[in-house]
Design an enzyme around this catalytic site. Sequence first.
Site, short mmCIF file in Angstrom:
data_model
loop_
_atom_site.label_atom_id
_atom_site.label_comp_id
_atom_site.label_asym_id
_atom_site.label_seq_id
_atom_site.Cartn_x
_atom_site.Cartn_y
_atom_site.Cartn_z
N ASN A 86 9.12 28.17 17.65
CA ASN A 86 9.25 27.00 18.56
C ASN A 86 8.97 27.05 19.85
OD1 ASN A 86 10.45 24.65 19.82
ND2 ASN A 86 12.58 25.23 19.44
N LYS B 1 8.89 25.15 22.17
CA LYS B 1 9.56 24.32 23.12
C LYS B 1 8.65 23.44 24.19
CE LYS B 1 13.42 27.15 22.34
NZ LYS B 1 14.86 27.36 22.73
N HIS C 279 17.22 20.16 16.75
CA HIS C 279 17.63 21.33 17.48
C HIS C 279 18.49 21.15 18.60
CE1 HIS C 279 16.53 24.25 20.42
NE2 HIS C 279 16.13 25.21 19.49
N GLU D 187 18.71 21.77 21.64
CA GLU D 187 18.43 21.14 23.01
C GLU D 187 18.20 19.48 22.68
OE1 GLU D 187 15.13 23.85 23.32
OE2 GLU D 187 16.74 25.52 23.77
N GLU E 55 21.50 28.17 14.53
CA GLU E 55 21.31 28.45 15.77
C GLU E 55 22.50 28.38 16.62
OE1 GLU E 55 16.94 28.30 16.33
OE2 GLU E 55 17.63 26.59 17.21
N GLY F 231 17.76 31.44 24.03
CA GLY F 231 17.24 31.66 25.53
C GLY F 231 18.21 32.46 26.40
N SER G 170 17.65 34.19 20.41
CA SER G 170 17.18 35.49 20.99
C SER G 170 17.00 36.50 20.00
CB SER G 170 18.47 35.94 21.86
OG SER G 170 18.64 35.09 22.80
P1 PGA Z 1 15.13 31.67 21.64
O1 PGA Z 1 15.10 30.13 20.98
O2 PGA Z 1 14.55 32.43 20.82
O3 PGA Z 1 14.36 31.52 22.97
O4 PGA Z 1 16.61 31.99 21.89
C1 PGA Z 1 15.45 30.09 19.90
C2 PGA Z 1 15.40 28.44 19.42
O5 PGA Z 1 15.84 27.65 20.37
O6 PGA Z 1 14.85 28.02 18.27
#
Ligand code: PGA
Length: 244
Positions: free
Chosen positions: A4, A6, A90, A92, A162, A168, A208
């Site tokens: 992803n 983003k 997601h 976010e 998640e 992140g 992460s």
């Molecule tokens: P990250 O993001 O691997 O940067 O923690 C994971 C995600 O939001 O899918």
Amino acid sequence: MAGNWKMYKTPAETKAFFETLLPLVAQSTHADMAICPPFVDIAAAVEAAAGSRVAVGGQNCEYRKEGAYTGEISAPMLKAAGCSCVIIGHSERRQYYGETDATVLLKTKAALESGLQAIVCVGELLADREAGKTNDVLTTQFDGGIAGLTPEEFAKIVIAYEPVWAIGTGKVATPEIAEDAHKVIRGLVAGKFGADAADKVRILYGGSVKPNNVKGLMEQPDIDGALVGGAALEAVSFSQLVNF
Ligand code: PGA
């Protein structure tokens, strides 16, 4: 293994990523792979990934097919642009753009109706975990979203667990913490759609995931793959995740 991106990368950067990635995963038939770039990079990604086993997906879609919805992209549009999957719900999107379990369900159905595979995300906040409410939150998200699918629809989705506190932040869930949550989710699936569906559904872990921790996560019986943000932005690192 799904990446992803983003809100990162331009079409030129997308092309360069695939040029490096494709030779590194040409033999990786053990895994399904997808990259979900920003909308404006989809054309470049589809062109660059043509003939490879790397699928291209969206990061979100509107649930209506078309209309006066400024700034939105629909599932049929993603499909027509060459996508084969789309991330739905997601954290976010839930946190910053007001997505709810109800919109997650509408969007998942729209994606499936358009022939896209939906990667449906669930996961708890740090406050939920600290309050001992992880299972309640997962249950609420499951009941309000995924449980509204028909069994036929359910068979076409992938679930991504998640935990928001791990996204992140560099704080990966330990394999044991992730496995516990995956077990809960698989149990919810079994309760609603039956043991066979629970067996078959793929549940990805996200938060992460890096080349140095992917193996421990993938060793867990209920972790079937990863949805990766930061470590999917760089082709060599994404290839290391795929080839864990
Ligand atoms: P990250 O993001 O691997 O940067 O923690 C994971 C995600 O939001 O899918």
